[in-house]
Design a protein around this motif. Structure first.
Motif, short mmCIF file in Angstrom:
data_model
loop_
_atom_site.label_atom_id
_atom_site.label_comp_id
_atom_site.label_asym_id
_atom_site.label_seq_id
_atom_site.Cartn_x
_atom_site.Cartn_y
_atom_site.Cartn_z
N PHE A 23 0.84 -0.98 0.02
CA PHE A 23 -0.17 0.03 0.04
C PHE A 23 0.90 1.26 0.06
CE2 PHE A 23 0.69 -1.26 4.27
CZ PHE A 23 0.97 -0.12 4.91
N PRO A 24 0.37 2.19 -0.58
CA PRO A 24 1.21 3.56 -0.71
C PRO A 24 1.48 4.34 0.87
CG PRO A 24 -0.81 3.93 -1.79
CD PRO A 24 -0.81 2.40 -1.14
N ASN A 25 2.83 4.44 0.96
CA ASN A 25 3.20 5.20 1.98
C ASN A 25 4.79 5.48 2.02
OD1 ASN A 25 5.15 3.11 4.04
ND2 ASN A 25 3.52 1.60 3.04
N SER A 26 5.17 6.48 2.59
CA SER A 26 6.49 7.18 2.37
C SER A 26 7.35 6.19 3.13
CB SER A 26 6.54 8.36 2.93
OG SER A 26 6.14 8.48 4.26
N TYR A 27 7.09 5.22 3.91
CA TYR A 27 8.08 4.41 4.72
C TYR A 27 8.39 3.18 4.21
CZ TYR A 27 6.68 7.94 8.26
OH TYR A 27 6.57 9.06 8.58
N ASN A 28 7.86 2.64 2.92
CA ASN A 28 7.91 1.51 2.30
C ASN A 28 7.65 0.28 3.16
OD1 ASN A 28 8.41 -0.23 0.10
ND2 ASN A 28 10.60 -0.39 0.61
N ILE A 29 6.46 0.50 4.02
CA ILE A 29 6.07 -0.59 4.87
C ILE A 29 4.82 -1.27 4.22
CG2 ILE A 29 4.70 -0.78 7.05
CD1 ILE A 29 6.08 1.75 8.28
N TYR A 30 4.73 -2.56 4.51
CA TYR A 30 3.78 -3.56 3.86
C TYR A 30 3.31 -4.48 4.92
CZ TYR A 30 8.06 -5.97 2.38
OH TYR A 30 9.30 -6.68 2.23
N LEU A 31 2.15 -5.05 4.67
CA LEU A 31 1.58 -5.98 5.49
C LEU A 31 2.11 -7.38 4.93
CD1 LEU A 31 -1.87 -4.72 5.94
CD2 LEU A 31 -0.08 -4.16 7.35
N HIS A 32 2.56 -8.41 5.56
CA HIS A 32 2.67 -9.55 5.13
C HIS A 32 2.46 -11.00 6.04
CE1 HIS A 32 6.54 -10.46 7.33
NE2 HIS A 32 6.69 -9.13 7.16
N ASP A 33 2.32 -11.99 5.44
CA ASP A 33 1.99 -13.38 6.06
C ASP A 33 3.43 -13.70 6.53
OD1 ASP A 33 1.25 -15.80 6.57
OD2 ASP A 33 1.40 -16.97 4.50
N ALA A 58 8.89 -8.14 18.23
CA ALA A 58 9.50 -6.92 17.13
C ALA A 58 10.40 -7.94 16.36
CB ALA A 58 10.20 -5.87 18.10
N PHE A 59 10.08 -9.03 15.60
CA PHE A 59 10.64 -9.89 14.86
C PHE A 59 10.88 -9.25 13.37
CE2 PHE A 59 8.88 -12.48 18.01
CZ PHE A 59 9.97 -12.77 18.77
N SER A 60 10.30 -8.27 12.89
CA SER A 60 10.25 -7.83 11.53
C SER A 60 11.13 -6.71 11.30
CB SER A 60 8.85 -7.37 11.15
OG SER A 60 8.73 -7.01 9.87
N HIS A 61 11.55 -6.25 10.10
CA HIS A 61 12.33 -5.07 10.04
C HIS A 61 11.64 -3.93 9.53
CE1 HIS A 61 15.19 -8.58 9.94
NE2 HIS A 61 15.76 -7.57 10.30
N GLY A 62 10.39 -3.81 10.07
CA GLY A 62 9.44 -2.56 10.06
C GLY A 62 8.18 -2.85 9.41
N CYS A 63 8.08 -3.97 8.75
CA CYS A 63 6.92 -4.21 8.14
C CYS A 63 6.08 -5.00 8.78
CB CYS A 63 7.20 -5.05 6.84
SG CYS A 63 8.00 -4.26 5.55
N ILE A 64 4.90 -4.96 8.93
CA ILE A 64 3.85 -5.88 9.76
C ILE A 64 3.39 -7.29 9.07
CG2 ILE A 64 1.40 -5.23 10.88
CD1 ILE A 64 2.15 -2.36 9.80
#
Length: 132
Positions: free
Chosen positions: A21-31, A44-50
């Motif tokens: 999804f568009p955002n300025s932080y290059n964050i996305y949702l993932h399985d 907090a195991f991810s590198h910024g994505c959710i």
């Protein structure tokens, strides 16, 4: 600069579905293939994505206006490891909220570590607002 990219599959750290999804932080949702991480207190195991726990349900919800994409078809694509890009015909708002205290589905109050240090900033803002 060369780009290294892992193809979809059961061992992909992003799991079988990624939601951009568009955002300025290059964050996305993932399985995630590591479903047990959802049972951890510190997550907090991810590198910024959710990471999301039920990506198939989210995909079915987002594609509910597309009868050609039934939950069965979504799951078949997930299991096959095929890469498929879909663009939604209608914009869907994405709201990301950060909570360190919440009530779970069983009605229990939970507290989590404030890994981003935002609780102190929120407290300061509330104190300032309360003094105005």
């Amino acid at each position: 600069m060369p780009v290294v990219r892992q193809k979809p599959g059961p061992d992909n750290p992003l799991g079988s579905i990624k939601f951009l999804f568009p955002n300025s932080y290059n964050i996305y949702l993932h399985d995630t293939p590591s479903k047990s991480l959802f049972d951890e207190n510190l997550r907090a195991f991810s590198h910024g994505c959710i990471r999301i726990s039920e990506p198939g349900r989210l995909a079915a919800f987002l594609l509910k206006d597309r009868p050609d994409w039934s939950p069965e078809k979504i799951n078949a694509y997930r299991k096959a490891g095929n890469e498929k890009f879909l663009t939604l015909s209608r914009a869907t708002p994405v709201f990301i909220a950060y909570f360190t205290a919440f009530v779970d589905r069983s009605g229990r109050l939970n507290f989590r570590k404030d890994i981003y240090g935002l609780d102190q900033r929120l407290l300061q803002a509330l104190l300032i607002a309360g003094n105005e």
